[in-house]
Design a protein around this motif. Structure first.
Motif, PDB file in Angstrom:
ATOM      1  N   TYR A  55       9.955 -25.735  29.663  1.00 16.06           N
ATOM      2  CA  TYR A  55       9.173 -26.064  28.481  1.00 16.06           C
ATOM      3  C   TYR A  55       7.692 -25.762  28.697  1.00 16.06           C
ATOM      4  O   TYR A  55       6.983 -25.416  27.749  1.00 16.06           O
ATOM      5  CB  TYR A  55       9.367 -27.533  28.104  1.00 16.06           C
ATOM      6  N   GLN A 199      14.525 -21.520  27.084  1.00 10.49           N
ATOM      7  CA  GLN A 199      15.398 -22.675  26.898  1.00 10.49           C
ATOM      8  C   GLN A 199      16.049 -22.526  25.538  1.00 10.49           C
ATOM      9  O   GLN A 199      15.446 -22.006  24.604  1.00 10.49           O
ATOM     10  CB  GLN A 199      14.582 -23.958  27.003  1.00 10.49           C
ATOM     11  N   GLN A 200      17.287 -22.979  25.408  1.00  8.66           N
ATOM     12  CA  GLN A 200      18.076 -22.678  24.216  1.00  8.66           C
ATOM     13  C   GLN A 200      17.382 -23.090  22.922  1.00  8.66           C
ATOM     14  O   GLN A 200      17.385 -22.334  21.945  1.00  8.66           O
ATOM     15  CB  GLN A 200      19.442 -23.355  24.322  1.00  8.66           C
ATOM     16  N   ASP A 201      16.787 -24.283  22.894  1.00  7.16           N
ATOM     17  CA  ASP A 201      16.127 -24.750  21.679  1.00  7.16           C
ATOM     18  C   ASP A 201      14.992 -23.816  21.255  1.00  7.16           C
ATOM     19  O   ASP A 201      14.749 -23.617  20.059  1.00  7.16           O
ATOM     20  CB  ASP A 201      15.559 -26.160  21.884  1.00  7.16           C
ATOM     21  N   ILE A 202      14.297 -23.261  22.244  1.00  6.64           N
ATOM     22  CA  ILE A 202      13.191 -22.345  21.964  1.00  6.64           C
ATOM     23  C   ILE A 202      13.717 -20.951  21.639  1.00  6.64           C
ATOM     24  O   ILE A 202      13.286 -20.317  20.669  1.00  6.64           O
ATOM     25  CB  ILE A 202      12.231 -22.297  23.169  1.00  6.64           C
ATOM     26  N   ASP A 203      14.665 -20.474  22.442  1.00  8.02           N
ATOM     27  CA  ASP A 203      15.179 -19.110  22.288  1.00  8.02           C
ATOM     28  C   ASP A 203      15.873 -18.891  20.950  1.00  8.02           C
ATOM     29  O   ASP A 203      15.863 -17.783  20.417  1.00  8.02           O
ATOM     30  CB  ASP A 203      16.167 -18.789  23.416  1.00  8.02           C
ATOM     31  N   ASN A 204      16.490 -19.952  20.412  1.00  9.67           N
ATOM     32  CA  ASN A 204      17.213 -19.830  19.142  1.00  9.67           C
ATOM     33  C   ASN A 204      16.302 -19.967  17.922  1.00  9.67           C
ATOM     34  O   ASN A 204      16.752 -19.768  16.796  1.00  9.67           O
ATOM     35  CB  ASN A 204      18.304 -20.896  19.051  1.00  9.67           C
ATOM     36  N   LYS A 205      15.049 -20.309  18.151  1.00  4.10           N
ATOM     37  CA  LYS A 205      14.164 -20.646  17.036  1.00  4.10           C
ATOM     38  C   LYS A 205      12.991 -19.691  16.864  1.00  4.10           C
ATOM     39  O   LYS A 205      12.611 -19.379  15.735  1.00  4.10           O
ATOM     40  CB  LYS A 205      13.633 -22.073  17.240  1.00  4.10           C
ATOM     41  N   TYR A 206      12.426 -19.192  17.955  1.00  5.20           N
ATOM     42  CA  TYR A 206      11.127 -18.528  17.892  1.00  5.20           C
ATOM     43  C   TYR A 206      11.204 -17.019  18.111  1.00  5.20           C
ATOM     44  O   TYR A 206      12.046 -16.504  18.839  1.00  5.20           O
ATOM     45  CB  TYR A 206      10.187 -19.110  18.948  1.00  5.20           C
ATOM     46  N   ASN A 262       6.292 -32.814  23.014  1.00  6.96           N
ATOM     47  CA  ASN A 262       7.739 -32.926  23.237  1.00  6.96           C
ATOM     48  C   ASN A 262       8.114 -34.370  23.530  1.00  6.96           C
ATOM     49  O   ASN A 262       8.885 -34.641  24.462  1.00  6.96           O
ATOM     50  CB  ASN A 262       8.155 -32.030  24.406  1.00  6.96           C
ATOM     51  N   LEU A 265      11.847 -35.303  23.751  1.00  4.56           N
ATOM     52  CA  LEU A 265      12.507 -34.784  24.942  1.00  4.56           C
ATOM     53  C   LEU A 265      12.215 -35.660  26.153  1.00  4.56           C
ATOM     54  O   LEU A 265      13.133 -36.084  26.870  1.00  4.56           O
ATOM     55  CB  LEU A 265      12.041 -33.353  25.211  1.00  4.56           C
TER      56      LEU A 265
END
Length: 407
Positions: A55, A199-206, A262, A265
């Protein structure tokens, strides 16, 4: 003196062999729980450190955003004052908006983040590329760096795809026209240059592009931005710098630390750690019942010794301290042995990767461990408290043994 008596009682041969057996069972139980305590907390620390480092590659040390609304105004004079604040290493101006990325028939909602040329000095996204280059282009010829999840959703390989994608964003300050919603959208073609994996949450969004292009799509003014991200020099406290920036900018701006960006998290990770601690403490309490049984049988075994000690002038307090010391001795042997075995195991895990993560889909292929001194102190303190409470009742019973004089 108390521990001397306790040590002699521990080593001495008992009339009933079961007393020795139960004593060693209690030691082994405490050793096992202490070992599990430290190993589990160390593995948790390892994962926590890994997640935080991931993160940290995307989220800055400090972030300036609007207290209310979606944009802030930062003049060149304000930015100059920011750089003069002690501890501020670099800053990057950001324009960010939810958009729609289209590749043929594929439509993917993406948070598009426009960054300036200082962005690589503030966060480490450029070091997390798995394909292509960190190139964001310019206003006229924008380029796009995709998150790995976005790339998969769009169905391309960023460094090999030669056709531009289409990006749509709602025009600022315009109402949505239901009859022809395209009139409410700004559209542009954009080429891809690279892919990052954080990280998955970031990679899937940005996805990331340049600041000028994003400001044009959003219709922002010359000094208008979504946020400002800052990196700090090593050794400076983020909260101290945060307070100074907040005082300088005023109440209309919100300055957030990495933790506050965050908060959910970090709160969940902290809650999970305390939940693990609570479960292991319950296991330790269950294991302490074997110590209660061992000490109770020892008190029955040493009734004559207690009589002799009292006839020689020992008071109830001294007798109680002897058996309390016996309980703490059993706990001490078990906890110290467990801690040493945990250190040895964690060292072996780091060096030889004894236990692997199954599946091969994670960033690392083995369980990470990180030994933290305060975890050792917490575990040893917990064991000491539970052992003291477990020893209290048998030792109290020993202290209250009446003196019986026989002729």
């Amino acid at each position: 003196m108390n521990f001397l008596f306790a040590w002699r009682y521990f080593k001495a041969k008992k009339s009933t062999n079961a007393i020795n057996v139960i004593a060693w069972v209690s030691i082994i139980a405490i050793m096992g729980i202490t070992f599990a305590f430290i190993v589990v907390l160390s593995v948790f620390n390892g994962f926590e450190g890994l997640v935080k480092s991931l993160y940290s590659s995307f989220y800055p040390d400090l972030r300036i955003a609007a207290k209310s609304g979606k944009t802030i105004v930062l003049t060149p004079q304000q930015l100059q004052k920011l750089t003069a604040i002690k501890g501020v290493k670099a800053y990057s101006l950001i324009a960010e908006e939810k958009t729609l990325l289209i590749n043929g028939d594929i439509q993917v909602p993406v948070t598009l983040k426009g960054v300036d040329t200082s962005y690589e000095s503030v966060v480490g996204v450029a070091q997390k590329l798995i394909r292509g280059n960190f190139q964001t282009g310019n206003t006229e010829e924008p380029a796009l760096v995709l998150g790995n999840g976005v790339e998969n959703a769009v169905g391309i390989e960023s460094d090999k795809y030669i056709y531009p994608l289409t990006v749509y964003a709602f025009k600022r300050g315009q109402n949505i026209e239901m009859a022809d919603y395209s009139q409410s959208l700004a559209a542009a073609n954009i080429n891809t240059s690279g892919t990052f994996l954080i990280q998955q949450d970031i990679d899937n969004k940005y996805a990331i592009t340049n600041l000028g292009f994003m400001k044009m799509m959003m219709g922002l003014g010359s000094n208008e931005y979504s946020s400002c991200e800052l990196a700090l020099h090593t050794g400076f406290d983020a909260e101290d710098v945060q307070r100074e920036i907040q005082q300088q900018l005023g109440a209309n701006y919100q300055v957030e630390t990495k933790y506050e960006q965050n908060q959910s998290l970090y709160s969940v990770m902290n809650l999970e750690k305390w939940a693990i601690y609570g479960i292991l403490t319950l296991m330790l309490i269950v294991a302490a019942f074997t110590m209660i049984g061992s000490l109770t049988m020892l008190v029955l075994e040493k009734q004559k010794d207690i009589q002799v000690l009292k006839s020689m002038g020992a008071n109830n307090k001294m007798v109680q301290k002897i058996f309390l010391s016996e309980g703490l001795l059993l706990a001490g042997i078990g906890s110290v042995t467990g801690a040493l075995l945990a250190i040895l195991f964690c060292w072996a895990q780091v060096k030889y990767k004894l236990i692997a993560i199954q599946g091969g889909t994670f960033l690392i292929d083995y369980y990470p461990v990180q030994l933290v001194a305060k975890d050792f102190l917490l575990v040893l303190l917990t064991v000491s408290i539970v052992a003291f409470l477990a020893s209290w009742f048998p030792s109290r019973r020993a202290a209250l043994q009446p003196i019986e004089l026989r002729s």
